[in-house]
Design an enzyme around this catalytic site. Structure first.
Site, mmCIF file in Angstrom:
data_model
loop_
_atom_site.group_PDB
_atom_site.id
_atom_site.type_symbol
_atom_site.label_atom_id
_atom_site.label_comp_id
_atom_site.label_asym_id
_atom_site.label_seq_id
_atom_site.Cartn_x
_atom_site.Cartn_y
_atom_site.Cartn_z
ATOM 1 N N THR A 71 0.837 -1.203 0.000
ATOM 2 C CA THR A 71 0.000 0.000 0.000
ATOM 3 C C THR A 71 0.872 1.253 0.000
ATOM 4 O OG1 THR A 71 -1.748 -1.184 1.179
ATOM 5 C CG2 THR A 71 -1.838 1.223 1.233
ATOM 6 N N LYS A 103 -3.014 -14.414 3.986
ATOM 7 C CA LYS A 103 -2.230 -13.191 3.875
ATOM 8 C C LYS A 103 -2.921 -12.116 3.051
ATOM 9 C CE LYS A 103 2.381 -11.541 2.651
ATOM 10 N NZ LYS A 103 2.029 -10.611 1.580
ATOM 11 N N ALA A 271 9.467 -14.261 -0.247
ATOM 12 C CA ALA A 271 10.732 -13.798 0.326
ATOM 13 C C ALA A 271 11.209 -14.654 1.491
ATOM 14 C CB ALA A 271 10.600 -12.348 0.782
ATOM 15 N N PHE A 299 8.309 -9.149 2.604
ATOM 16 C CA PHE A 299 8.432 -9.270 4.057
ATOM 17 C C PHE A 299 9.368 -8.210 4.635
ATOM 18 C CE2 PHE A 299 7.076 -13.811 3.216
ATOM 19 C CZ PHE A 299 5.799 -13.627 3.706
#
Length: 554
Positions: A71, A103, A271, A299
């Site tokens: 975001t 997630k 990741a 991450f």
């Protein structure tokens, strides 16, 4: 309060040709996938053009309180355009595993989203399916080779190549194939990874062109012979067929943000079990098209940013000009020991304690010689006292901090952050250098990452890992960089150790050679390459009505 999908569905999208014109992309360079998506034919680009400034967005270690890295990345790009900078964003593609699981998607949130979010979060332009198909075609070709006489003398017990599916499906972690008699193949143990953990995903994301893609595919290690000699895709002579399956997937995808900022969304390795960055081709394309490019790594900075800087940058040939670390006051309070149910209550002391996590990430990235800016993703529960304390702590680290309200206000909420990033690039020189040299042994590379990035005191190598280290050195693989597979929730390999733990030991249970990608994966803890679904998966909330309108996608 409107959901992300409700906000997205209210936006009137611009035809993708209009978005392309903003960055001077000709229609000849576009391969349309409907009205609002297109693939870019990179052969139509001018490769000798000056590259734009690169901004890497990363974050503190994630918590259930949320950080909002994607975001902020999207809102920052919109904010740069708000201050009249020609900005392009380069993001990873979502995987259906987390989309259908817990997630969520990877298209941002609120008024900082890339669109069409339903398409991007689901099948998009088919890249994930192409990677899945190429991976499983290789599995079929391996089993067929063994069934048809096994001229390469492959030991079925020592095959390391697995099948994949783009879903969280724990039941497929360990399977047996080839049952049913001689006509059905040779029985052997096998297993499934999630598609984003496939080495073909990593290869696609690190390849520079179709020639390099084929070369990398040929180097993929699939297993060993009965004499324990390595067997590669090149030995099977099928790299051309695999590249053919990926001929469209290698092309980056062009979409748009809510505010019409061009967004290149391409590639999506996790990741925590892979290298966590969008493709080299996508980032390079964005750098050719934009004056400022915002990209992100998965991450926390201990995973995605470390891998971006030590694995991707040498392949990209361009280091970031600045790094943004995303945090929330809520998440910092969790790292400071506050329960999720108590996060709405002002707690300056917890912010101070939780700052240790952010502080270590700041200092880690400064080791690479890069300017750092901290972005606080605003929540309504944040208090002025908490932010002022956090601002003072950042000032002690000589780091600029800015609040961003991009979820609520889009690019306008990211203007202050955008201005701070531009100022950092213009006033602070980036002097990038890698954390380690490839000439070091695998053990030394792992120890360097654990001590300099994680803050650990030691590394313990399990019996299998120790045996592998000796064999890898004999094959010359010990000069490859290391890709750590580790929990995202902690600097350590224990997800329960929040904040900035010290004096811990990281245990490496085994290594996986990814010779096509060009790195060695080090597996720690109980990190799995096939996640499972939660008790209440996000899929339970999803639906579609008679008009084809999706609901429940966040």
């Amino acid at each position: 309060m409107k959901s992300d999908i409700e906000i997205a569905q209210e936006i009137e999208l611009k035809p993708i040709q209009e978005i392309a014109k903003k960055v001077h992309l000709s229609e000849d360079a576009l391969e349309l996938y409907g009205k609002y998506k297109a693939k870019i034919d990179t052969k139509q680009l001018t490769n000798d053009a000056d590259l734009g400034k690169l901004v890497l967005v990363t974050a503190i270690n994630p918590t259930p309180a949320g950080e909002g890295k994607s975001t902020i990345s999207i809102g920052l790009a919109d904010g740069l355009n708000q201050i009249n900078k020609n900005a392009v964003i380069a993001l990873r593609e979502p995987s259906l595993g987390p989309v259908m699981g817990v997630k969520g998607g990877a298209t941002g949130g609120g008024y900082a989203q890339v669109l069409p979010m339903e398409d991007i979060n689901l099948h998009f332009t088919g890249d994930m399916h192409a990677i899945t198909t190429a991976n499983n075609a290789l599995s079929a070709l391996i089993d067929n080779h063994i069934h048809q006489g096994n001229q390469l003398n492959i030991d079925p017990r020592r095959l390391i190549w697995k099948r994949v599916v783009d879903l969280n499906d724990r039941a497929l972690r360990q399977v047996v194939v080839g049952l049913g008699g001689p006509l059905q193949g040779v029985p052997r143990e096998d297993g499934f990874d999630i598609t984003v953990a496939s080495e073909i995903m990593a290869v696609l994301c690190l390849a520079t062109d179709i020639h390099n893609l084929k070369e990398r595919l040929s180097h993929i290690l699939i297993g060993y012979t009965y004499q324990r000699e390595p067997v590669t895709v090149g030995d099977l002579k099928v790299e051309g067929a695999l590249a053919l399956l990926l001929k469209d997937a290698i092309k980056p995808n062009l979409v748009q943000t809510i505010e019409g900022t061009p967004a290149i969304v391409h590639g999506g390795p996790f990741a925590n079990i892979a290298h966590g960055c969008n493709s080299v081709i996508a980032t390079k394309t964005a750098l050719i098209l934009g004056d400022y490019v915002v990209t992100e790594a998965g991450f926390g900075a201990d995973l995605g940013a470390e891998k971006f800087l030590d694995i991707k940058v040498p392949n990209l040939g361009k280091a970031p000009d600045a790094v943004v670390i995303v945090a929330t006051i809520r998440a910092l309070k969790m790292h400071g020991g506050v329960a999720k149910s108590e996060l709405a209550t002002e707690n300056v002391e917890a912010v101070v304690k939780g700052f240790a996590n952010l502080q270590r990430h700041i200092q880690n990235l400064q080791q690479y010689g890069l300017p750092v800016v901290v972005a606080i993703n605003e929540f309504v529960t944040d208090t002025e006292a908490e932010f002022l304390q956090l601002e003072a702590l950042c000032q002690e680290e000589d780091v600029t901090i800015r609040r961003a309200s991009v979820w609520a206000n889009g690019g306008l909420g990211g203007k202050a952050l955008a201005e701070a990033v531009v100022e950092a690039i213009e006033t602070k020189e980036a002097n990038y250098h890698r954390l380690y040299d490839d000439s070091l042994s695998i053990e030394e590379k792992v120890q360097t990452i654990v001590s300099k990035i994680y803050g650990g005191k030691a590394v313990s190598f399990g019996a299998k890992a120790q045996t592998q280290l000796k064999r890898f050195a004999q094959h010359g693989w010990d000069k490859l960089p290391v890709c750590m597979a580790k929990t995202q929730y902690s600097f350590s390999d224990n997800p329960a150790l929040l904040g900035a733990p010290v004096d811990f030991t990281v245990t490496i249970r085994e290594f996986v050679p990814k010779l096509g990608a060009g790195f060695i994966v080090a597996l720690t803890g109980d990190v799995m390459t096939m996640p499972g679904l939660p008790k209440q998966p996000a899929a339970l909330n999803m639906d579609i009505d008679e008009n084809g309108r999706a609901t429940g996608l966040f």
